[in-house]
Scaffold this motif. Structure first.
Motif, PDB file in Angstrom:
ATOM      1  N   ILE A  81      20.898  -2.764   9.139  1.00  0.00           N
ATOM      2  CA  ILE A  81      20.515  -1.986  10.315  1.00  0.00           C
ATOM      3  C   ILE A  81      21.575  -0.922  10.623  1.00  0.00           C
ATOM      4  O   ILE A  81      22.765  -1.132  10.378  1.00  0.00           O
ATOM      5  CB  ILE A  81      20.330  -2.918  11.530  1.00  0.00           C
ATOM      6  N   GLY A  82      21.136   0.212  11.167  1.00  0.00           N
ATOM      7  CA  GLY A  82      22.097   1.234  11.578  1.00  0.00           C
ATOM      8  C   GLY A  82      21.417   2.506  12.054  1.00  0.00           C
ATOM      9  O   GLY A  82      20.334   2.865  11.585  1.00  0.00           O
ATOM     10  N   GLY A  83      22.060   3.176  12.985  1.00  0.00           N
ATOM     11  CA  GLY A  83      21.569   4.460  13.458  1.00  0.00           C
ATOM     12  C   GLY A  83      21.847   5.559  12.451  1.00  0.00           C
ATOM     13  O   GLY A  83      22.863   5.540  11.743  1.00  0.00           O
ATOM     14  N   THR A  84      20.939   6.528  12.385  1.00  0.00           N
ATOM     15  CA  THR A  84      21.057   7.614  11.403  1.00  0.00           C
ATOM     16  C   THR A  84      20.671   8.940  12.032  1.00  0.00           C
ATOM     17  O   THR A  84      19.886   8.999  12.980  1.00  0.00           O
ATOM     18  CB  THR A  84      20.135   7.354  10.190  1.00  0.00           C
ATOM     19  N   ALA A  85      21.232  10.003  11.476  1.00  0.00           N
ATOM     20  CA  ALA A  85      20.850  11.364  11.858  1.00  0.00           C
ATOM     21  C   ALA A  85      20.611  12.149  10.583  1.00  0.00           C
ATOM     22  O   ALA A  85      21.402  12.062   9.633  1.00  0.00           O
ATOM     23  CB  ALA A  85      21.957  12.025  12.690  1.00  0.00           C
ATOM     24  N   GLY A  86      19.523  12.888  10.546  1.00  0.00           N
ATOM     25  CA  GLY A  86      19.219  13.602   9.311  1.00  0.00           C
ATOM     26  C   GLY A  86      18.173  14.672   9.494  1.00  0.00           C
ATOM     27  O   GLY A  86      17.985  15.209  10.594  1.00  0.00           O
ATOM     28  N   GLU A  87      17.469  14.979   8.395  1.00  0.00           N
ATOM     29  CA  GLU A  87      16.531  16.097   8.368  1.00  0.00           C
ATOM     30  C   GLU A  87      15.226  15.651   7.721  1.00  0.00           C
ATOM     31  O   GLU A  87      15.236  14.930   6.703  1.00  0.00           O
ATOM     32  CB  GLU A  87      17.142  17.250   7.579  1.00  0.00           C
ATOM     33  N   VAL A  88      14.129  16.060   8.310  1.00  0.00           N
ATOM     34  CA  VAL A  88      12.821  15.805   7.706  1.00  0.00           C
ATOM     35  C   VAL A  88      12.689  16.667   6.445  1.00  0.00           C
ATOM     36  O   VAL A  88      12.872  17.888   6.501  1.00  0.00           O
ATOM     37  CB  VAL A  88      11.682  16.138   8.701  1.00  0.00           C
ATOM     38  N   VAL A  89      12.409  16.012   5.309  1.00  0.00           N
ATOM     39  CA  VAL A  89      12.228  16.778   4.061  1.00  0.00           C
ATOM     40  C   VAL A  89      10.763  16.849   3.641  1.00  0.00           C
ATOM     41  O   VAL A  89      10.379  17.714   2.859  1.00  0.00           O
ATOM     42  CB  VAL A  89      13.094  16.196   2.916  1.00  0.00           C
ATOM     43  N   GLU A  90       9.937  15.948   4.182  1.00  0.00           N
ATOM     44  CA  GLU A  90       8.496  15.977   3.894  1.00  0.00           C
ATOM     45  C   GLU A  90       7.787  15.287   5.054  1.00  0.00           C
ATOM     46  O   GLU A  90       8.297  14.304   5.594  1.00  0.00           O
ATOM     47  CB  GLU A  90       8.194  15.266   2.574  1.00  0.00           C
ATOM     48  N   SER A  91       6.627  15.819   5.440  1.00  0.00           N
ATOM     49  CA  SER A  91       5.925  15.236   6.580  1.00  0.00           C
ATOM     50  C   SER A  91       4.423  15.213   6.357  1.00  0.00           C
ATOM     51  O   SER A  91       3.833  16.188   5.887  1.00  0.00           O
ATOM     52  CB  SER A  91       6.233  16.029   7.853  1.00  0.00           C
ATOM     53  N   GLY A 123      17.323   8.371  14.370  1.00  0.00           N
ATOM     54  CA  GLY A 123      16.544   7.141  14.405  1.00  0.00           C
ATOM     55  C   GLY A 123      17.401   5.976  13.951  1.00  0.00           C
ATOM     56  O   GLY A 123      18.628   6.079  13.870  1.00  0.00           O
ATOM     57  N   MET A 124      16.735   4.871  13.660  1.00  0.00           N
ATOM     58  CA  MET A 124      17.429   3.682  13.151  1.00  0.00           C
ATOM     59  C   MET A 124      17.053   3.501  11.687  1.00  0.00           C
ATOM     60  O   MET A 124      16.380   2.548  11.298  1.00  0.00           O
ATOM     61  CB  MET A 124      17.044   2.453  13.978  1.00  0.00           C
ATOM     62  N   GLY A 125      17.500   4.439  10.868  1.00  0.00           N
ATOM     63  CA  GLY A 125      17.093   4.456   9.466  1.00  0.00           C
ATOM     64  C   GLY A 125      17.813   3.452   8.581  1.00  0.00           C
ATOM     65  O   GLY A 125      17.369   3.171   7.468  1.00  0.00           O
TER      66      GLY A 125
END
Length: 339
Positions: free
Chosen positions: A72-82, A95-97
Motif C-alpha cells: 500500500i502507498g500514496g502515489t502521484a503521477g500522470e494519466v498516460v491512457e484513459s 491516489g493510492m497506487g
C-alpha cells in the motif's frame, strides 16, 4: 500500450524490525484498459510510518496489508491512457497506487483518483505538505489542540513531513512552538528553515529527567498543546511539563512500531491536569480535508509553508528508503522518484 510494470509486494511479515526479506520485486505486463479505467504512470511514491503497522497482522484501525500483493502507498503521477470521460492523457493525479510504477485504476469509483493542479504547487507536494501528511498535521493541531495565540505547542518528529507542517501552522496562529528532532542538523533546519522558536535534540537528552529539564528550559510557561508522533519517554517528559487543560493530539507512536512495550510512567497527570488526549486517523475525517487543503495549498503556493523532501531513486530502492524513514534518516517527506 504495452509496458512492464515493476512492483514491490509484501512477501512476509516482519518479526521486529522490517528487513529486505519482507519484500519482493516483481515484473508484470500492464493489462489493457476496460471501459471506465485509467492507466497512471507514477512519478512519486510516498513512504509513511503507518505502513509499518499495516505490515503486521495484529488488530489495528485498518486491515493488514495482504501478503503477496502490491504494498500500500500514496502515489502521484500522470494519466498516460484513459477510457474514462473524466480523465485524459496528461492529467496529473494523486491516489493510492501502491509500490509500483503503473496502476490501472477503476476511475468511476469516487475519490480513488484526484486531479491536481501543478501550476503553483509541485506534483510531489501533493504527497506531503498539500497531501495526507499536511492534512494530518492540520487536523491534529486545529481540531484537537485548537491553540490560542500566546500558547506553547510542542511537536515531536518536528523535522518530518507531518511535524514540520504542524509547527508552521501553529506559528501562523501566534503560538510559541518547540520541536523535538534527532540530531543537530535536523534541529537547525527546524528553527532556521521552518521557523520554530526552538528545537530539542532528543539524542542529547536520553532519560526522562534530562528531557524534562530540556523541555522546562524551552517552555518556561509550560506546555499547552503537544502533537505526538513518537510516544515512550518523550510523552512522559511532555506530560511532566504540561499545563492544566493541555491538549495532546496522538498521531503516531513510532517508539512501539516494532512491538516494543511503551508504558506510560505517570498516567495520573491526565487526571490532575485535566488533560485532553485524543487519538485520530485522518482518513476518518474526510469532512475536514477541503478546509485543510485550501489553507495548506495557499500557504505552499505563496511560499509561506516551507517543506523538505528526501527522495530515493527507483522502485527497487523503496524498501531501503522505508527502513531509513523508520530510523529517522530522512528530513521532511520521504519520497521515491519513479521516472
Amino acid at each position: 500500450m504495452s509496458a512492464i510494470n515493476r512492483q514491490i509486494l509484501l512477501a512476509s511479515r516482519p518479526k521486529g524490525e522490517p528487513s529486505a526479506e519482507n519484500f519482493k520485486l516483481v515484473e508484470t505486463p500492464v493489462a489493457p484498459l476496460a471501459d471506465g479505467q485509467v492507466l497512471v504512470r507514477h512519478h512519486f511514491l510516498s513512504l509513511d510510518p503507518y505502513m509499518r503497522g499495516r505490515m503486521s497482522d495484529a488488530k489495528s484501525y485498518a486491515a493488514p496489508q495482504p501478503l503477496d500483493q502490491v504494498m500500500i502507498g500514496g502515489t502521484a503521477g500522470e494519466v498516460v491512457e484513459s477510457k474514462n470521460p473524466h480523465f485524459k492523457a496528461g492529467d496529473k493525479v494523486v491516489g493510492m497506487g501502491g509500490w509500483q510504477e503503473y496502476a490501472v485504476v477503476d476511475a468511476d469509483q469516487r475519490g480513488v483518483l484526484q486531479k491536481v493542479d501543478t501550476t503553483h504547487v509541485p506534483l510531489s507536494a501533493y504527497l506531503g505538505a498539500v497531501g495526507m501528511p499536511g492534512v494530518t498535521g492540520w487536523y491534529g493541531l486545529v481540531k484537537i489542540i485548537a491553540p490560542k495565540a500566546g500558547e506553547t505547542v510542542v511537536v515531536s518528529s518536528a523535522a518530518g513531513a507531518v511535524g514540520g507542517a504542524v509547527g508552521q501552522l501553529a506559528k501562523a496562529r501566534g503560538c510559541r512552538v518547540v520541536g523535538i528532532a534527532g540530531g543537530p542538523d535536523k534541529c537547525r533546519s527546524v528553527v532556521e528553515e521552518l521557523g520554530f522558536d526552538e528545537c530539542i535534540d532528543y539524542r542529547q537528552f536520553t532519560d526522562l529527567k534530562a528531557m524534562s529539564g530540556a523541555l522546562k528550559a524551552a517552555c518556561p510557561d509550560g506546555i499547552d498543546g503537544y502533537f505526538e508522533n513518537v510516544g515512550g519517554m518523550l510523552l512522559d517528559a511532555v506530560m511532566l511539563r504540561a499545563n492544566a487543560f493541555a491538549r495532546i493530539a496522538m498521531c503516531g507512536m513510532i517508539a512501539g512500531y516494532n512491538g516494543e512495550p511503551i508504558p506510560m510512567t505517570l498516567p495520573q497527570l491526565i487526571l490532575t491536569n485535566r488533560m485532553k488526549v485524543e487519538g485520530f486517523i485522518v482518513s476518518e475525517h474526510m469532512e475536514a480535508w477541503p478546509e485543510a487543503l485550501k489553507e495548506l495549498g495557499t500557504l505552499v503556493a505563496t511560499g509561506k509553508l516551507k517543506y523538505r523532501e528526501t527522495v530515493a531513486q527507483g522502485i527497487a530502492n523503496a524498501p531501503e528508503a522505508f527502513f531509513g524513514l523508520l530510523k529517522g534518516k530522512n528530513q521532511g517527506k520521504q519520497l521515491v522518484k519513479l521516472v
